[in-house]
Design a protein around this motif. Structure first.
Motif, PDB file in Angstrom:
ATOM      1  N   LEU A 296       0.795  -1.045   0.046  1.00  0.00           N
ATOM      2  CA  LEU A 296      -0.021   0.037  -0.049  1.00  0.00           C
ATOM      3  C   LEU A 296       1.175   1.291   0.209  1.00  0.00           C
ATOM      4  O   LEU A 296       1.986   1.068   0.721  1.00  0.00           O
ATOM      5  CB  LEU A 296      -0.902   0.027   1.138  1.00  0.00           C
ATOM      6  CG  LEU A 296      -1.931  -0.991   1.145  1.00  0.00           C
ATOM      7  CD1 LEU A 296      -2.679  -1.078   2.567  1.00  0.00           C
ATOM      8  CD2 LEU A 296      -2.959  -1.082   0.143  1.00  0.00           C
TER       9      LEU A 296
ATOM     10  N   ILE B   8      -7.356   3.893  -2.690  1.00  0.00           N
ATOM     11  CA  ILE B   8      -6.314   2.814  -2.395  1.00  0.00           C
ATOM     12  C   ILE B   8      -5.398   2.821  -3.503  1.00  0.00           C
ATOM     13  O   ILE B   8      -5.612   2.552  -4.589  1.00  0.00           O
ATOM     14  CB  ILE B   8      -7.051   1.338  -2.028  1.00  0.00           C
ATOM     15  CG1 ILE B   8      -7.941   1.496  -0.888  1.00  0.00           C
ATOM     16  CG2 ILE B   8      -5.963   0.337  -1.882  1.00  0.00           C
ATOM     17  CD1 ILE B   8      -8.584   0.347  -0.697  1.00  0.00           C
TER      18      ILE B   8
ATOM     19  N   VAL C 192      -6.284  -5.037   1.796  1.00  0.00           N
ATOM     20  CA  VAL C 192      -6.765  -4.379   1.042  1.00  0.00           C
ATOM     21  C   VAL C 192      -8.644  -4.188   1.599  1.00  0.00           C
ATOM     22  O   VAL C 192      -9.090  -3.015   1.710  1.00  0.00           O
ATOM     23  CB  VAL C 192      -6.900  -4.500  -0.464  1.00  0.00           C
ATOM     24  CG1 VAL C 192      -7.628  -3.745  -1.305  1.00  0.00           C
ATOM     25  CG2 VAL C 192      -5.193  -4.439  -0.949  1.00  0.00           C
TER      26      VAL C 192
ATOM     27  N   ARG D  14      -8.962  -1.868   4.613  1.00  0.00           N
ATOM     28  CA  ARG D  14      -8.998  -0.477   4.048  1.00  0.00           C
ATOM     29  C   ARG D  14     -10.240  -0.041   3.233  1.00  0.00           C
ATOM     30  O   ARG D  14     -10.610   1.063   3.350  1.00  0.00           O
ATOM     31  CB  ARG D  14      -7.822  -0.345   3.061  1.00  0.00           C
ATOM     32  CG  ARG D  14      -7.395   1.045   2.445  1.00  0.00           C
ATOM     33  CD  ARG D  14      -6.808   1.989   3.622  1.00  0.00           C
ATOM     34  NE  ARG D  14      -6.818   3.265   3.237  1.00  0.00           N
ATOM     35  CZ  ARG D  14      -7.554   4.232   3.651  1.00  0.00           C
ATOM     36  NH1 ARG D  14      -8.243   4.187   4.557  1.00  0.00           N
ATOM     37  NH2 ARG D  14      -7.286   5.432   3.135  1.00  0.00           N
TER      38      ARG D  14
ATOM     39  N   PHE E  38      -9.214   3.063  -6.728  1.00  0.00           N
ATOM     40  CA  PHE E  38      -8.129   2.374  -6.991  1.00  0.00           C
ATOM     41  C   PHE E  38      -6.958   2.857  -7.869  1.00  0.00           C
ATOM     42  O   PHE E  38      -7.621   2.984  -9.091  1.00  0.00           O
ATOM     43  CB  PHE E  38      -8.341   0.802  -6.959  1.00  0.00           C
ATOM     44  CG  PHE E  38      -9.373   0.119  -6.339  1.00  0.00           C
ATOM     45  CD1 PHE E  38      -8.866  -0.294  -5.099  1.00  0.00           C
ATOM     46  CD2 PHE E  38     -10.747   0.145  -6.327  1.00  0.00           C
ATOM     47  CE1 PHE E  38      -9.675  -1.154  -3.985  1.00  0.00           C
ATOM     48  CE2 PHE E  38     -11.537  -0.462  -5.138  1.00  0.00           C
ATOM     49  CZ  PHE E  38     -10.713  -1.093  -4.322  1.00  0.00           C
TER      50      PHE E  38
END
Length: 118
Positions: A4, A13, A29, A32, A45
């Motif tokens: 990350l 993200i 993930v 998150r 993303f």
């Protein structure tokens, strides 16, 4: 492996993907995603794929479960890579989601970052 990265946007993200993606990578993930959804409607993303070999079997299954449970929570997705199969994955993702998905070549990372941050 999913590493990350820091992001200027709280609902983005951003990650570098390399090697094999494992179940624990996907769980990181997924965690998150839940953090972002507490304060935002959509999760965006940015995935930079370099030397990516795909998934472990458990990682692939965990990713499918995560995506199925959150498809309506996803916004824009930028896939950045250097292989034809990665572009195919981005196109398939675009087909199966209502998200705005774009594929960029690794040489176009600045353009990809600009697009995802708009």
């Amino acid at each position: 492996m999913i590493h990350l990265l820091n992001s200027e946007k709280e609902n983005l993200i951003s990650a570098k993907l390399s090697g094999k993606i494992s179940k624990s990578d996907v769980e990181k993930v997924h965690s998150r995603i839940h953090e972002i959804l507490k304060n935002n409607n959509k999760v965006h993303f940015y995935f930079e794929m370099e030397d990516l070999d795909g998934y472990t079997l458990k990682g692939f299954w965990e990713d499918i479960k995560t995506d199925v449970s959150h498809l309506s929570d996803y916004g824009k997705m930028a896939f950045v890579g250097n292989n034809k199969w990665q572009e195919w994955v981005a196109n398939a993702t675009d087909f199966f989601t209502s998200s705005e998905v774009k594929y960029f070549d690794l040489k176009d990372t600045a353009e990809a970052k600009q697009w995802i941050n708009q």
